[in-house]
Design an enzyme around this catalytic site. Structure first.
Site, PDB file in Angstrom:
ATOM      1  N   CYS A 174      14.888 -25.693  27.772  1.00 17.52           N
ATOM      2  CA  CYS A 174      14.897 -25.292  29.183  1.00 17.52           C
ATOM      3  C   CYS A 174      15.481 -26.370  30.099  1.00 17.52           C
ATOM      4  CB  CYS A 174      13.490 -24.921  29.627  1.00 17.52           C
ATOM      5  SG  CYS A 174      12.213 -26.062  29.070  1.00 17.52           S
ATOM      6  N   HIS A 224      11.110 -26.217  36.603  1.00 13.93           N
ATOM      7  CA  HIS A 224      11.391 -27.610  36.257  1.00 13.93           C
ATOM      8  C   HIS A 224      12.282 -28.225  37.332  1.00 13.93           C
ATOM      9  CE1 HIS A 224       9.480 -26.912  32.573  1.00 13.93           C
ATOM     10  NE2 HIS A 224      10.466 -27.072  31.709  1.00 13.93           N
TER      11      HIS A 224
END
Lengths: 337, 337
Positions: free
Chosen positions: A125, A239
């Site tokens: 990711c 994130h």
């Protein structure tokens, strides 16, 4: 197209169903696979109500496309059999990402790497979010060095990670008790954990090295000097990344901003005067990654640039990128047509 | 010694009282000053019960030492008058930090800079935590470049910041409502805000430039190439920092670890195998900063080092450092004897 999602009840699995629906992926039948525990449960999807099936190698044999949101070990054990049975597999795990004959793809960067492959790996990711911004900058200015510090959300540890953060934050605030940890190695509520995945002999974690190895492979720069510090923080599903680059050719914030504005998959959010910059509260649920705080970093003379990224870990960091890969599978596109 | 704390009801003010007590600072009388709103309130201290007084220039004239935990504007307006009246002042604000004739001191680094000064500045919290680790590494290996990304706690915005984070996290979790922001520019609960203090023309925030300007002054390296990305995250009172350095001479994690083990004010917490590294849950309430995740950063060949720091923003980042400065004031030491 007969599409199956394996690991359908996890955080990424659920997003996959949603992304297939809102991108109008040409699904003729959608099947959802999970462990025996969830089998039999019915779930609403954009393609009608679907009963969750227990996974078996036999059960998935007649799919055209399998999207895997399972562990690396599970993928290693079962993905090759699916491919052998004629299923095209997009695997979200780390199992095959660094295999020479398996393309590792972020479509905005290296869609052409897919070629005739029938097993394609979806990157880590943090990597996916990073390279979407890094590649256009590389094309414009060249890359000499990359240094990344991450601010990673609980969703990276799946639905259980998000549930644990919520439960333990509540335990601290409402019960006034000490937070516990099961999914994470240490309590995450109001804490920061500078470890994601296991440690490697060089002192970096595997998560940090995934960013190194996978960014190099996706951008086709096997020797790129790049380092990462990966840190888990108490946020839910976006994130963030603080990135410093040294470029081959001189760079300015203005030209970099212009390059990123034109880049697919990137939304420039960079208006400090009005307090606008990438933040998890805005990037949650968004397909594009946000890039901002773009500024010259004088540590590298006129070749230095700093910027800040936010990307939804479950979307560009996982489900969205997997579906974007699937959309570009040439064989399937033909079959579906 | 007649000691006064100005701004005694804030987060740093309260820590100052506590630190003076547990370090057995030679206090003969402790006076606490705040705004009219708090005046008259009695508070227990290690030096007996003290009634909070409303601040006035006249009221503080006969102190030997004033510890200021007030805004920069307040310090600018009142500190010079205190010095004129014969009071020695340790100021926690940014008002005088970069003045040529005002020492900016982290005792482990540049205690000798205090000299005969009667106004000493306490550095920015992120800077204080950083230079305690950076200086011994500079002495051992030289410093060529420094790149820092921070993970800063709500306490940096004072008691109100901590209260807002707690209240708004509760609003999200318990009431299921949208978080609000008053102290912070955006809601901090489950979010990340890549802005601390105001923006400068170069695109960096003032907080980021404080780290640059103050580190250079404290370490006596006016041209050190150093950059910072300062980020507020939802933790309570410990700042974390991911630091990458390029050294003048070759460095290894082993030698760096040894250097930091011998450094005053630093506790090496670096045992990845057992999951031990710096974390806010452990560094809270600790005087020493924690240093760990020490590893070679190949981006700078054999001259690169990465490490991770955690330090209590209210202690080494503020109150503790101020009292450590006061302990080294030569005039006062004599007076107290």
């Amino acid at each position: 197209m007969r599409v199956g999602i394996v690991g359908a009840t996890g955080a990424v699995g659920r997003e996959l169903v949603d992304v297939l629906g809102r991108r109008a992926f040409p699904v003729t039948s959608l099947r959802l696979f999970a462990s025996a525990r969830s089998a039999g449960t019915k779930t609403k999807t954009p393609f009608g109500e679907v009963e969750i099936e227990e996974f078996s190698d036999a059960a998935v044999r007649d799919l055209d496309l399998a999207l895997l949101a399972v562990s690396g070990d599970f993928a290693k054990a079962h993905a090759p059999k699916m491919v052998e049975a004629g299923v095209t597999v997009v695997d979200n795990s780390s199992a095959f990402r660094l295999h020479d004959n398996v393309p590792l793809v972020v479509p905005e960067v290296n869609a052409s790497a897919i070629g005739p492959a029938r097993l394609i790996a979806n990157p880590n990711c943090t990597t996916a979010i990073l390279v979407v911004a890094l590649e256009p900058l590389r094309q414009a200015f060249g890359l000499k060095r990359v240094i990344v510090s991450t601010y990673q959300a609980a969703s990276g540890a799946g639905a259980e990670g998000m549930a644990e953060l919520e439960r333990e934050t509540r335990r601290v605030l409402v019960d006034g008790a000490k937070p516990q940890a099961e999914v994470f190695r240490w309590p995450l509520a109001f804490n920061v954990i500078p470890q994601i995945d296991v440690f490697q002999p060089n002192g970096y974690t595997k998560e940090e090295m995934k960013v190194v190895w996978e960014s190099r492979k996706i951008m086709g720069m096997p020797d790129l000097p790049i380092s990462c510090t990966a840190v888990r923080i108490p946020t839910m599903r976006v994130h963030a990344e603080a990135v410093t680059i040294e470029t081959e050719r001189p760079v300015t914030p203005e030209t970099a901003r212009e390059v990123l504005r034109r880049a697919a998959g990137v939304k420039v959010v960079d208006d400090p005067e009005h307090g606008l910059y990438p933040m998890p509260i805005n990037a949650t649920g968004q397909d594009d990654i946000e890039a901002g705080r773009i500024r010259a970093n004088p540590v590298f003379g006129d070749h230095g640039l700093d910027f800040f990224l936010c990307g939804d870990q479950l979307l560009k960091g996982a489900a969205l990128n997997a579906v974007q890969i699937a959309e570009r599978l040439p064989g399937l596109a033909r079959k579906a047509a």
